[in-house]
Every structure is written in C-alpha cells, then in structure tokens.
Write a protein that holds these residues in place. Sequence first.
Motif, short mmCIF file in Angstrom:
data_model
loop_
_atom_site.label_atom_id
_atom_site.label_comp_id
_atom_site.label_asym_id
_atom_site.label_seq_id
_atom_site.Cartn_x
_atom_site.Cartn_y
_atom_site.Cartn_z
N THR A 146 12.68 16.72 0.24
CA THR A 146 11.41 16.80 0.96
C THR A 146 10.50 15.64 0.57
N PHE A 147 10.40 15.34 -0.71
CA PHE A 147 9.57 14.23 -1.17
C PHE A 147 10.03 12.92 -0.54
N VAL A 148 11.33 12.65 -0.58
CA VAL A 148 11.88 11.42 -0.02
C VAL A 148 11.56 11.32 1.46
N ARG A 149 11.75 12.41 2.18
CA ARG A 149 11.46 12.43 3.62
C ARG A 149 9.97 12.22 3.88
N ASP A 150 9.12 12.93 3.14
CA ASP A 150 7.67 12.83 3.34
C ASP A 150 7.14 11.44 3.01
N GLN A 151 7.74 10.78 2.03
CA GLN A 151 7.30 9.45 1.64
C GLN A 151 7.96 8.34 2.46
N GLY A 152 8.91 8.70 3.31
CA GLY A 152 9.53 7.72 4.21
C GLY A 152 10.50 6.76 3.53
N TRP A 153 11.17 7.23 2.46
CA TRP A 153 12.13 6.37 1.78
C TRP A 153 13.34 6.12 2.65
N SER A 154 13.80 4.88 2.69
CA SER A 154 15.03 4.55 3.40
C SER A 154 16.17 4.51 2.40
N GLU A 200 22.96 14.65 -5.50
CA GLU A 200 23.56 15.04 -6.77
C GLU A 200 22.47 15.27 -7.81
N ARG A 201 22.75 16.15 -8.75
CA ARG A 201 21.77 16.50 -9.79
C ARG A 201 21.33 15.27 -10.60
N VAL A 202 22.24 14.35 -10.84
CA VAL A 202 21.91 13.15 -11.61
C VAL A 202 20.81 12.34 -10.90
N GLU A 203 20.81 12.36 -9.59
CA GLU A 203 19.79 11.64 -8.82
C GLU A 203 18.40 12.24 -9.10
N LEU A 204 18.32 13.55 -9.06
CA LEU A 204 17.06 14.23 -9.36
C LEU A 204 16.64 13.94 -10.81
N ASP A 205 17.58 13.99 -11.73
CA ASP A 205 17.26 13.73 -13.13
C ASP A 205 16.74 12.31 -13.33
N GLU A 206 17.34 11.34 -12.66
CA GLU A 206 16.89 9.95 -12.79
C GLU A 206 15.50 9.76 -12.21
N VAL A 207 15.22 10.37 -11.08
CA VAL A 207 13.88 10.26 -10.48
C VAL A 207 12.85 10.93 -11.38
N ALA A 224 16.35 6.33 -7.82
CA ALA A 224 15.38 6.03 -8.88
C ALA A 224 15.20 4.52 -9.05
N THR A 225 16.25 3.76 -8.88
CA THR A 225 16.17 2.30 -8.97
C THR A 225 15.32 1.77 -7.83
N ARG A 226 15.57 2.27 -6.62
CA ARG A 226 14.77 1.82 -5.46
C ARG A 226 13.30 2.15 -5.66
N MET A 227 13.02 3.34 -6.19
CA MET A 227 11.63 3.75 -6.42
C MET A 227 10.98 2.87 -7.49
N GLU A 253 0.83 -1.21 0.00
CA GLU A 253 0.00 0.00 0.00
C GLU A 253 0.86 1.26 0.00
N ILE A 254 1.88 1.27 0.83
CA ILE A 254 2.77 2.43 0.90
C ILE A 254 3.50 2.63 -0.43
N ALA A 255 3.97 1.55 -1.04
CA ALA A 255 4.68 1.66 -2.32
C ALA A 255 3.75 2.18 -3.42
N LEU A 256 2.51 1.71 -3.44
CA LEU A 256 1.55 2.19 -4.43
C LEU A 256 1.25 3.68 -4.24
N GLN A 257 1.03 4.07 -2.99
CA GLN A 257 0.74 5.47 -2.71
C GLN A 257 1.94 6.36 -3.01
N SER A 258 3.13 5.86 -2.74
CA SER A 258 4.34 6.62 -3.03
C SER A 258 4.55 6.76 -4.53
N ALA A 259 4.26 5.70 -5.28
CA ALA A 259 4.37 5.77 -6.75
C ALA A 259 3.38 6.79 -7.30
#
Length: 182
Positions: free
Chosen positions: A35-43, A49-56, A111-114, A8-14
């Motif tokens: 903020t998104f990662v913190r609010d969604q409770g990602w571990s 890095e900018r590449v991380e944002l671009d991948e997400v 992005a891979t974890r997501m 349920e959490i993964a579906l809502q986060s997606a």
Amino acid sequence: MLFTHDTEIALQSAAALVNTMGPPDTLTTDEQLETFVRDQGWSGELTGERVELDEVRALRPQLARLWELDEDALVPLVNGLLTDARALPQLVDHDDWGWHLHAVPDDAPLATRMAVEAAMAMVDVVRAGELGRLRTCEAEGCEAVHVDLSRNRSRRFCSTACGNRMAAAAYRERQARQEDPA
C-alpha cells in the motif's frame, strides 16, 4: 517551484517512509508495504518477500537522520547511500513525469531504490542551501517529519490534523484566560 518535481516527490516520500516508524509503526506487514509503495507512486519491481519489508524497515532510521544532521554530517551519509548503491544517474521519462533522474535500475531492491531517491533529493537540498526545509512537526506530542515547500518557509506542522489540533488548543487556552483573568 523550489525544487524539481522529482526532488519534491522524493523528499515527501522519504518523509512519509520515516513517519511510518510511528508511533504506531505502520509498516509491519507486506500488505502495508505494498500500500505504501502504491500510494507513494514507486516504480519498479515489488517482490513481496519478507526480506524486502525488512530492508525497507531498516532503511527508515537512516533516512530519519536526514532530518537530524547538519550539512557537514549529512553529506557523508548522502554520499554513502549513493556509493553503497553504486548509483549511476540516468535521465528517464515515464508515467507522464517528464524527464527526471533515476540512479539505479528499476529491478534494484526496493530499499536501495528508496535510499538512492532520498539521497539524490538531498543532493539538491544541500546544493540549494535549503536544509532548513526539512523539519519536525511542532505539534505537541508529534515527532513526524515533513518538508516545508511553502514559499515563505512557514509550514510548522506535518499535517492539517496537527495544525488544527494545535490551533484548537491555543483557542481553548485563550478562552480560559479570558474567563479567568486571575
């Protein structure tokens, strides 16, 4: 409970990630991603890095397709997400969640974890025959996606705000018809 807590959490986060595409786009800076990662409770790690944002950001259209495809078209997408990440499901227990599945290491790119979390959740959705629970908001002018976890499959809107907006519009329309019966 229809699905396990982590599904349920993964579906809502997606859904939340897809909805950041907007309009307006609400995932354009590293700070917004943090903020998104913190609010969604990602571990796991967040590099900042900018590449991380671009991948997400690049992942969002792929995940949006989860709400658009039928089962026959969805399964290859889900399998592709899992294969590309070389997902290997493992039972883990952290942060008072109880036992649940992780399929990539905590140090895998965000992005891979997501992608894998969403794909693993979709495995449960497909296996349960509940693809109809992935919906697009029925409010006029809103294209946000959501997951209907209600018992009777009655959730129509992505948020209370959209539901209230549509209820108010319907009320105004009824009032106008009563005042002008012609």
